[in-house]
Design an enzyme around this catalytic site. Sequence first.
Site, PDB file in Angstrom:
ATOM      1  N   HIS A  82       0.817  -1.216   0.000  1.00 11.17           N
ATOM      2  CA  HIS A  82       0.000   0.000   0.000  1.00 11.17           C
ATOM      3  C   HIS A  82       0.853   1.269   0.000  1.00 11.17           C
ATOM      4  O   HIS A  82       0.354   2.356  -0.312  1.00 11.17           O
ATOM      5  CB  HIS A  82      -0.993  -0.003   1.180  1.00 11.17           C
ATOM      6  CG  HIS A  82      -0.411   0.307   2.509  1.00 11.17           C
ATOM      7  ND1 HIS A  82      -0.043  -0.659   3.421  1.00 11.17           N
ATOM      8  CD2 HIS A  82      -0.137   1.499   3.116  1.00 11.17           C
ATOM      9  CE1 HIS A  82       0.420  -0.081   4.513  1.00 11.17           C
ATOM     10  NE2 HIS A  82       0.375   1.211   4.359  1.00 11.17           N
ATOM     11  N   ASP A 110       0.342  -7.567   1.566  1.00 13.28           N
ATOM     12  CA  ASP A 110       0.767  -6.178   1.741  1.00 13.28           C
ATOM     13  C   ASP A 110       2.284  -6.055   1.787  1.00 13.28           C
ATOM     14  O   ASP A 110       2.855  -5.377   2.636  1.00 13.28           O
ATOM     15  CB  ASP A 110       0.154  -5.564   3.004  1.00 13.28           C
ATOM     16  CG  ASP A 110       0.233  -4.023   2.986  1.00 13.28           C
ATOM     17  OD1 ASP A 110       0.354  -3.464   1.887  1.00 13.28           O
ATOM     18  OD2 ASP A 110       0.185  -3.419   4.073  1.00 13.28           O
ATOM     19  N   SER A 125       4.795   2.590   7.849  1.00 14.56           N
ATOM     20  CA  SER A 125       4.441   1.394   7.089  1.00 14.56           C
ATOM     21  C   SER A 125       5.588   0.916   6.210  1.00 14.56           C
ATOM     22  O   SER A 125       6.190   1.699   5.468  1.00 14.56           O
ATOM     23  CB  SER A 125       3.222   1.677   6.208  1.00 14.56           C
ATOM     24  OG  SER A 125       2.050   1.754   6.966  1.00 14.56           O
TER      25      SER A 125
END
Length: 373
Positions: free
Chosen positions: A108, A138, A220
């Site tokens: 993402h 992911d 992230s």
Amino acid sequence: MKNKILTFITVLVAFLSGAGLVYLIIGEPFSSNTSNNLNNADINYNSCSNCMSGTMVVNNEGITQSVNKIYDSVVMVKNYKQNTLIGTGSGFVYKKDDKYGYIMTNQHVVDEGNAVKILFASGTTVDGEVLGGDEYLDIAVIRVDVASIISVATIGSTEELSLGDTVFTVGTPVDENYFNSVTGGYISGLDRKVTVSVNTTADWVQEVIQIDAAINPGNSGGPLVNFNGEVIGVTSLKLVDSDIEGMGFAIKIEDAMKHVEDLEKGNKIERPLLGITHVNVTETYALRQYGISLNSSITRGIVIISVEEGSSADKAGFQKGDVIIKVNDDDVTNTAYLKYLLYKYNVGDTVEMTYIRDNETKTTKVTLTEAAS
């Protein structure tokens, strides 16, 4: 006078006895010649020969040595679309060869962009190439010229993790001003299963590590690191509920490394398919729409709405109205969990499924085929 002399002797003996006792209790562990000295202790597990397995010896430096071990391999990932910055995240170098260095981040983080730039701890920014990624796991892989690589992270393992183990993250929250910030915490939960929204039509369950280290936008894709400076997970803000504080999650490093070779080649990760349309047993309105009525005693599982002709489910004999309740020995609680269980297997594997038909429990063997998308 005699009484004063006796009193002095009594106090002196008591003092000498107490001093000896204090030496016996604390003198040896804090001796300047022992490996347990708090000012000179090594920062790792099992750092003293007489310690129990898993014991940590901590000094005033905290996790400095461990941070130094990983720091130069952590990068900031900048995602661009038509020369406009649309998002940032973190990543880490997990390997290099003669030509390239390879960086792992979250999928993402690089979604919807057409170019990425990588900022290193040296202050150097270089162009990166996204080789491949997977929205379910992911995870994405980026390639850069090997000349820009400062350090490669050491990949660890989650097999020996225990609740309460010390961990930390390195990443760039918010923006470049907070490049490679370090946050520390503990393992709060192992093998947590969280539901992840992949897109508007599909959810699935992911098995992750729960931590209490702070994770903010921009973290992230950064590494979750153990006390020895080894990467044991990939942090993901996608797994964090904005209404909850003090709960972060990371993808297990084994789950990520299992698929990097395919992603490096730009290959799609193969995942198995049953070939059915299904809903949860609790979706009574949908069941009525499809003319399916279940016994009230059936409270868990997924209900088959339709079976694709020639699919693995069709070959296994599944029919409309069947309720799948197990894959091998694992209970199927809902549609997201079914996907999680299926994705533990490879295309071509054969599994046993338990299902209910006409209030009778049955089993069948299913050979899994590749998902269409």
